[in-house]
Enzyme design. Structure first.
Site, PDB file in Angstrom:
ATOM      1  N   HIS A   9      -4.588 -35.387  23.319  1.00  0.00           N
ATOM      2  CA  HIS A   9      -5.427 -35.666  24.191  1.00  0.00           C
ATOM      3  C   HIS A   9      -6.554 -36.587  23.692  1.00  0.00           C
ATOM      4  CE1 HIS A   9      -7.898 -34.756  28.096  1.00  0.00           C
ATOM      5  NE2 HIS A   9      -8.466 -35.766  27.730  1.00  0.00           N
ATOM      6  N   HIS A  11      -8.607 -40.396  24.024  1.00  0.00           N
ATOM      7  CA  HIS A  11      -8.896 -41.706  25.100  1.00  0.00           C
ATOM      8  C   HIS A  11      -8.984 -42.783  23.808  1.00  0.00           C
ATOM      9  CE1 HIS A  11      -9.165 -39.749  28.870  1.00  0.00           C
ATOM     10  NE2 HIS A  11      -9.477 -38.835  28.086  1.00  0.00           N
ATOM     11  N   ASP A  13     -10.218 -45.737  24.416  1.00  0.00           N
ATOM     12  CA  ASP A  13     -11.406 -46.481  24.583  1.00  0.00           C
ATOM     13  C   ASP A  13     -12.665 -45.629  23.977  1.00  0.00           C
ATOM     14  OD1 ASP A  13     -10.584 -44.910  26.767  1.00  0.00           O
ATOM     15  OD2 ASP A  13     -11.873 -46.066  28.227  1.00  0.00           O
ATOM     16  N   HIS A 177      -6.794 -34.368  34.148  1.00  0.00           N
ATOM     17  CA  HIS A 177      -7.874 -33.935  34.030  1.00  0.00           C
ATOM     18  C   HIS A 177      -8.538 -32.865  35.091  1.00  0.00           C
ATOM     19  CE1 HIS A 177      -8.151 -37.202  30.972  1.00  0.00           C
ATOM     20  NE2 HIS A 177      -9.286 -36.726  30.637  1.00  0.00           N
ATOM     21  N   GLU A 180     -12.542 -29.238  34.707  1.00  0.00           N
ATOM     22  CA  GLU A 180     -13.561 -29.499  33.683  1.00  0.00           C
ATOM     23  C   GLU A 180     -14.884 -29.220  33.986  1.00  0.00           C
ATOM     24  OE1 GLU A 180     -13.468 -33.622  32.391  1.00  0.00           O
ATOM     25  OE2 GLU A 180     -14.721 -33.356  30.675  1.00  0.00           O
ATOM     26  N   ASP A 258     -10.209 -35.651  22.318  1.00  0.00           N
ATOM     27  CA  ASP A 258     -10.601 -36.307  23.507  1.00  0.00           C
ATOM     28  C   ASP A 258     -11.119 -37.675  22.985  1.00  0.00           C
ATOM     29  OD1 ASP A 258     -10.885 -36.377  26.153  1.00  0.00           O
ATOM     30  OD2 ASP A 258     -12.575 -35.277  26.650  1.00  0.00           O
TER      31      ASP A 258
HETATM   32 ZN   LIG Z   1     -10.295 -36.751  28.332  1.00  0.00          ZN
END
Ligand SMILES: [Zn+2]
Length: 300
Positions: A9, A11, A13, A177, A180, A258
């Protein structure tokens, strides 16, 4: 400790190399905001707002290719041997979605699986398109729904059932997701309606004992992101994260960073931090690492 860490997991960006961030910003005649990185308790909405800047620097296929390549290098350097990278190609407007995905695949060059993210609130047709793009590209291993729900959104989680079902039919991996810091019911919908095999965050899982049973029964993997959860205010500290309790219950959870840039944490550091979680033992942490390797998406 197993040979090598998994990272499922991450990202694109939110995980630029700091020097590349500076270089891309300079080239675009922009200044990196002093408060770009996340801080404890900032909340999800504020955290999500930080992506606007990094995304503004990633509007060309070349920038996407470079960052994808560097991310694979950096993860390898910190000991990651099972890697999946995710991003939302529709947010990189400088080229058609297909060209952006192909640029990411070229950057990755077989070193990671690529996950395409739809976003909460987007029309389900966008996810349909991502599934189409994924279908013809074996390097894309799965799809995701990222971001978070907002009162202004026209679409609910259930509205993404069709593209997720098609992804299942095509043999693509599905992660969402969910939960959360939001109600556990979201996790149930992701599993039952969206066929999620993995859940990003899932922080409220233990609020619903029957949901835990469902997660165990289906062998769903929870991608735990403890530092990110502290930043978004879901937990007051990494120590308070329920990862050890999940693992002790038999839940297949793994440890993930993350966003390595925005949360200023590497995968290796995140695993070390997970040692400080209440109830964590070497055996449980080793299990989390094994779980991560075992839960990578494999195209059928
Ligand atoms: Zn995430």
């Amino acid at each position: 400790m197993s040979a090598g860490l998994p990272e499922l997991h991450l990202h694109l960006d939110g995980s630029l190399r700091p020097a590349t961030l500076e270089e891309l910003a300079r080239a675009a005649k922009k200044v990196v905001p002093a408060d770009l990185r996340f801080h404890a308790g900032m909340g999800l909405a504020d955290a999500l707002s930080r992506f606007a800047f990094t995304l503004s620097l990633l509007q060309t296929a070349e920038a996407v290719r470079r960052v994808a390549s560097e991310l694979c290098e950096d993860e390898r350097a910190c000991g990651v041997t099972t890697l999946e990278v995710r991003f939302a190609p529709q947010l990189h407007g400088g080229a058609p979605i297909e060209a952006i995905v192909d640029a990411a695949l070229e950057g990755v060059n077989g070193r990671a699986g690529l996950i395409l993210c739809g976003l909460y609130g987007e029309a389900p047709a966008v996810l349909e398109r991502l599934v189409d793009v994924a279908a013809s590209r074996p390097g894309v291993v799965g799809i995701d729904l990222a971001g978070g729900p907002a009162p202004t959104h026209r679409f609910s989680l259930e509205d993404y059932a069709r593209p997720f079902t098609r992804a299942k039919e095509l043999g693509l991996g599905r992660t969402v997701h969910a939960g959360e810091g939001r109600p556990a019911q979201e996790i149930r919908v992701a599993i039952e309606a969206l066929h999620a095999q993995r859940i990003g965050h899932g922080s409220t899982l233990l609020d619903d004992a029957r949901l835990v049973d469902l997660v165990l029964e289906r062998g769903v993997t929870i991608e735990a992101c403890p530092t990110s959860n502290v930043h978004t205010g879901v937990f007051p500290s990494v120590a308070a994260h329920p990862l050890a309790r999940w693992l002790a219950r038999g839940v297949k959870a793994c440890v993930c960073a993350d966003n390595s840039l925005l949360s200023d944490v590497t995968t290796a550091q995140e695993v070390e931090r997970a040692r400080t979680i209440e109830g964590m033992t070497d055996v449980l942490l080793e299990r989390a690492i094994t779980n991560g390797h075992g839960a990578r998406f494999v195209r059928r």
